[in-house]
Each structure stands twice: as C-alpha cells, then as structure tokens.
Design a protein around this motif. Structure first.
Motif, mmCIF file in Angstrom:
data_model
loop_
_atom_site.group_PDB
_atom_site.id
_atom_site.type_symbol
_atom_site.label_atom_id
_atom_site.label_comp_id
_atom_site.label_asym_id
_atom_site.label_seq_id
_atom_site.Cartn_x
_atom_site.Cartn_y
_atom_site.Cartn_z
ATOM 1 N N ALA A 162 45.422 51.200 45.848
ATOM 2 C CA ALA A 162 44.911 50.237 44.850
ATOM 3 C C ALA A 162 45.890 49.091 44.624
ATOM 4 N N ILE A 163 46.448 48.585 45.682
ATOM 5 C CA ILE A 163 47.347 47.431 45.556
ATOM 6 C C ILE A 163 46.913 46.275 46.463
ATOM 7 N N LEU A 164 46.360 46.599 47.649
ATOM 8 C CA LEU A 164 46.122 45.499 48.607
ATOM 9 C C LEU A 164 45.056 44.520 48.152
ATOM 10 N N HIS A 165 44.173 44.968 47.241
ATOM 11 C CA HIS A 165 43.169 44.006 46.753
ATOM 12 C C HIS A 165 43.795 42.993 45.795
ATOM 13 N N PHE A 166 45.095 43.131 45.510
ATOM 14 C CA PHE A 166 45.793 42.082 44.754
ATOM 15 C C PHE A 166 46.513 41.108 45.685
ATOM 16 N N VAL A 167 46.402 41.323 46.980
ATOM 17 C CA VAL A 167 46.994 40.395 47.956
ATOM 18 C C VAL A 167 45.855 39.556 48.520
ATOM 19 N N ARG A 168 45.843 38.284 48.133
ATOM 20 C CA ARG A 168 44.747 37.402 48.537
ATOM 21 C C ARG A 168 44.902 37.004 50.006
ATOM 22 N N ASP A 169 43.843 36.460 50.589
ATOM 23 C CA ASP A 169 43.851 36.162 52.026
ATOM 24 C C ASP A 169 44.990 35.224 52.415
ATOM 25 N N PHE A 170 45.261 34.232 51.555
ATOM 26 C CA PHE A 170 46.297 33.255 51.915
ATOM 27 C C PHE A 170 47.697 33.869 51.839
ATOM 28 N N GLU A 171 47.782 35.105 51.296
ATOM 29 C CA GLU A 171 49.089 35.768 51.201
ATOM 30 C C GLU A 171 49.323 36.721 52.384
ATOM 31 N N ASP A 172 48.464 36.639 53.389
ATOM 32 C CA ASP A 172 48.648 37.344 54.656
ATOM 33 C C ASP A 172 48.664 38.878 54.525
ATOM 34 N N PRO A 173 47.603 39.471 53.930
ATOM 35 C CA PRO A 173 47.610 40.927 53.743
ATOM 36 C C PRO A 173 47.758 41.703 55.051
ATOM 37 N N ALA A 214 37.779 34.602 35.479
ATOM 38 C CA ALA A 214 38.230 34.381 34.095
ATOM 39 C C ALA A 214 39.638 34.924 33.884
ATOM 40 N N THR A 215 40.067 35.857 34.716
ATOM 41 C CA THR A 215 41.417 36.410 34.544
ATOM 42 C C THR A 215 42.308 36.026 35.726
ATOM 43 N N GLY A 216 42.130 34.812 36.190
ATOM 44 C CA GLY A 216 43.072 34.263 37.164
ATOM 45 C C GLY A 216 42.835 34.693 38.604
ATOM 46 N N GLY A 217 41.664 35.238 38.902
ATOM 47 C CA GLY A 217 41.376 35.623 40.292
ATOM 48 C C GLY A 217 42.359 36.648 40.810
ATOM 49 N N LEU A 218 42.648 37.670 39.973
ATOM 50 C CA LEU A 218 43.652 38.675 40.341
ATOM 51 C C LEU A 218 43.306 39.425 41.619
ATOM 52 N N SER A 219 42.004 39.689 41.828
ATOM 53 C CA SER A 219 41.706 40.631 42.912
ATOM 54 C C SER A 219 40.815 40.041 44.005
ATOM 55 N N ARG A 220 40.953 40.605 45.191
ATOM 56 C CA ARG A 220 40.176 40.207 46.362
ATOM 57 C C ARG A 220 39.617 41.492 46.986
ATOM 58 N N PRO A 221 38.440 41.953 46.481
ATOM 59 C CA PRO A 221 37.826 43.136 47.086
ATOM 60 C C PRO A 221 37.503 42.852 48.549
ATOM 61 N N ARG A 222 37.471 43.914 49.367
ATOM 62 C CA ARG A 222 37.178 43.708 50.796
ATOM 63 C C ARG A 222 36.102 44.688 51.262
ATOM 64 N N SER A 223 35.397 44.278 52.311
ATOM 65 C CA SER A 223 34.342 45.118 52.880
ATOM 66 C C SER A 223 34.985 46.229 53.723
ATOM 67 N N ARG A 224 34.139 47.182 54.115
ATOM 68 C CA ARG A 224 34.646 48.285 54.943
ATOM 69 C C ARG A 224 35.226 47.742 56.245
ATOM 70 N N ASP A 225 34.550 46.751 56.853
ATOM 71 C CA ASP A 225 35.044 46.175 58.110
ATOM 72 C C ASP A 225 36.389 45.487 57.904
ATOM 73 N N GLU A 226 36.515 44.784 56.791
ATOM 74 C CA GLU A 226 37.795 44.117 56.511
ATOM 75 C C GLU A 226 38.901 45.149 56.317
ATOM 76 N N LEU A 227 38.538 46.270 55.717
ATOM 77 C CA LEU A 227 39.517 47.340 55.507
ATOM 78 C C LEU A 227 39.914 47.980 56.846
ATOM 79 N N ALA A 228 38.911 48.160 57.711
ATOM 80 C CA ALA A 228 39.164 48.798 59.007
ATOM 81 C C ALA A 228 40.229 48.020 59.787
ATOM 82 N N ARG A 229 40.258 46.713 59.594
ATOM 83 C CA ARG A 229 41.240 45.893 60.322
ATOM 84 C C ARG A 229 42.680 46.285 59.997
#
Ligand SMILES: C[S@@+](CC[C@H](N)C(=O)[O-])C[C@H]1O[C@@H](n2cnc3c(N)ncnc32)[C@H](O)[C@@H]1O
Length: 271
Positions: A162-173, A214-229
C-alpha cells in the motif's frame, strides 16, 4: 549533535499524509484534522475504505507469514512502514523466526518517531528504521543502518505494501521498483499491494477522483495490467496478482467483495 531537524520540526500537520490517514481508517489516534478531513472525503466517495484498510493490513500479515514460513526469508526491507499497529512485519516474522532482521523505511517523521519507540525487536533479531523516501531508492540502498542490519548478499523480503499508489507516473514507479529489485540477490521476494479502480462503476471512479483531487492528488490507483508490469521477469507465487482478500486467505475467512476493497496483492520470487 546532528544538524538535521528532528521529527517534530519536519511534521506538517496541516496537510493530509497517507500514514496518518490510514491510521485514522484503522481506528488509530495518531492523526490530525487534515488527515481526518481527507479520510472522510475518501470515505464519502468509497464507504468501505476502512474495511479496505483492514483487509490490506491482513494481506501484509499473511504475506510476511508466507515469506518467513514457507519461503524461509530471514531479512525484510519494509518500505512504507505505516504507524505501528498490531502485528507489524517484525512481529509476524520474529514469531516464526526470532532471528529475523527487519529494516523499516518511511518518509513520514511521525511514523519514524513512533517506530523508534514501539517497533522493538526480539532479543535474537534486529530492527532498524530509516526516514527515507521510496522515490529515492538509492538513498535507502546506500544507508549505513540498512547495511548494518541486513546482508544484501542473502535473500531479502522486499515489502511494498500500500505504498506504490502514492508514487505518481512522473515519479518513475517502475524505475524505482526495478532499482530495488535488481539490488537484491536471487531467492529474494517482492510483496506488494496496490490500490485499483478495476471493477468499480464509472460513477464511483469519478467520485473517488474528485476526492483524490481535493486532497492534492495523493494517489494513483493502477489496473491489474499496470501492476503486472512491476513483476516483469519475476516468478509470481500462487495465486498471482489477485484482490488482497483472495491472496492465501485463512480457510474459514469471510472473503470480501473485491469492489469493496479495491486493492490487489501479489508476492513474487526474484530469480
Ligand atoms: C497506507 S500506509 C501502508 C502501511 C503499511 N505498509 C501497511 O500496508 O499496513 C502507506 C505508508 O507509506 C508511506 N509512504 C507514502 N509515500 C511514501 C514515500 N514516497 N516514501 C516513503 N514512505 C512513503 C506513508 O507514510 C505510510 O506510512
């Protein structure tokens, strides 16, 4: 004496932080008005969020139990520790293998202040706490305390729960996870859980996106395919990438509806 500011002076209680908001959802007391406001905004859009937090926590405990038990892992690097609650990584691991060594890392000063006080090791094992940011994996991997606690020549259980969804795409997860994984020897494991919108109706996604914005775009949920990567080149252990409640549940457990939880979990061996 260090010229680094102490945890209290780095703590900004006016801005919601994931650790304190999660603590609020889990029924803890280590949170401030901004965390509760953000937590309530998400709960208005996603009423089962507290159940989701508990299910995620239970996944973490089952994953550590698997790693310390069946997989024989004796060293853990748990990034995104969270505020201490029952059955933290070292407690689960050291119950199975008292000599287990655990390094925790988190970027919230409040987590670190609590961690030093509460996450005490078994006498045979060892724990250490780093105030570090996942988005700078080099600073974690180079840390002296990490090397004083873990032997990176031996397998490690890397916990990114429960941490990687706080790393946005531009932060190179993907780069961040790749860097950590490649620094660990063969026979290590990656355990991960991650928020998703998969399966949610469009109206619910829209409500959640509004609460997130409203709370600063804290999270970036990802799809199963995005997770598989994240697991490319790794050997997923059974049952693969599944809703957290379906990852090796206790035989008599009540399995929640995945759309009430919206979290995937997986564990994979690093070949
Ligand atoms: C939702 S909590 C999860 C805690 C625990 N892993 C669990 O699953 O129960 C997320 C944790 O990640 C930490 N965190 C979020 N972004 C981070 C970052 N970029 N670097 C380090 N820690 C981070 C938060 O402070 C918080 O403690």
């Amino acid at each position: 004496m260090s010229d680094q500011p102490g945890p209290a002076s780095r703590l900004d209680t006016t801005v919601a932080h994931p650790a304190r908001r999660y603590n609020y959802w889990l029924g803890g007391k280590d949170n401030f008005a901004a965390d509760r406001l953000s937590g309530d905004q998400v709960a208005a859009a996603f009423p089962t969020v507290k159940q989701a937090a508990r299910e995620n926590r239970a996944f973490l405990q089952r994953a550590v139990g698997f790693l310390a038990g069946e997989a024989g892992i004796r060293q853990f690097l748990d990034i995104g520790t969270g505020l201490p609650t029952a059955d933290n990584t070292h407690e689960v691991a050291q119950r199975i293998a008292p000599r287990s060594r655990i390094v925790y890392a988190d970027n919230d000063p409040l987590v670190m202040a609590h961690a030093r006080a509460l996450l005490t090791s078994s006498p045979e094992g060892r724990t250490a706490y780093l105030e570090r940011d996942l988005r700078d994996p080099g600073s974690i991997l180079d840390d002296e305390q990490l090397h004083a606690t873990l032997d990176l020549g031996q397998p490690v259980g890397l916990m990114l729960v429960a941490i990687l969804h706080f790393v946005r795409d531009f932060e190179d997860p993907y780069g961040v996870v790749g860097r950590l994984v490649e620094s660990l020897p063969s026979g290590s494991y990656l355990a991960m859980s991650h928020g998703t919108y998969d399966g949610l109706p469009a109206a619910a996604v829209e409500r959640l996106e509004q609460a997130n914005a409203a709370t600063g775009g804290l999270s970036r949920p990802r799809s199963r395919d995005e997770l598989a990567r994240f697991f490319t080149g790794l050997d997923l252990v059974d049952p693969g990438i599944v809703p957290v409640g379906d990852w090796r549940p206790a035989p008599d457990a009540d399995r929640p509806d995945p759309v009430d939880i919206c979290m995937y979990g997986a564990v994979a061996r690093i070949p």
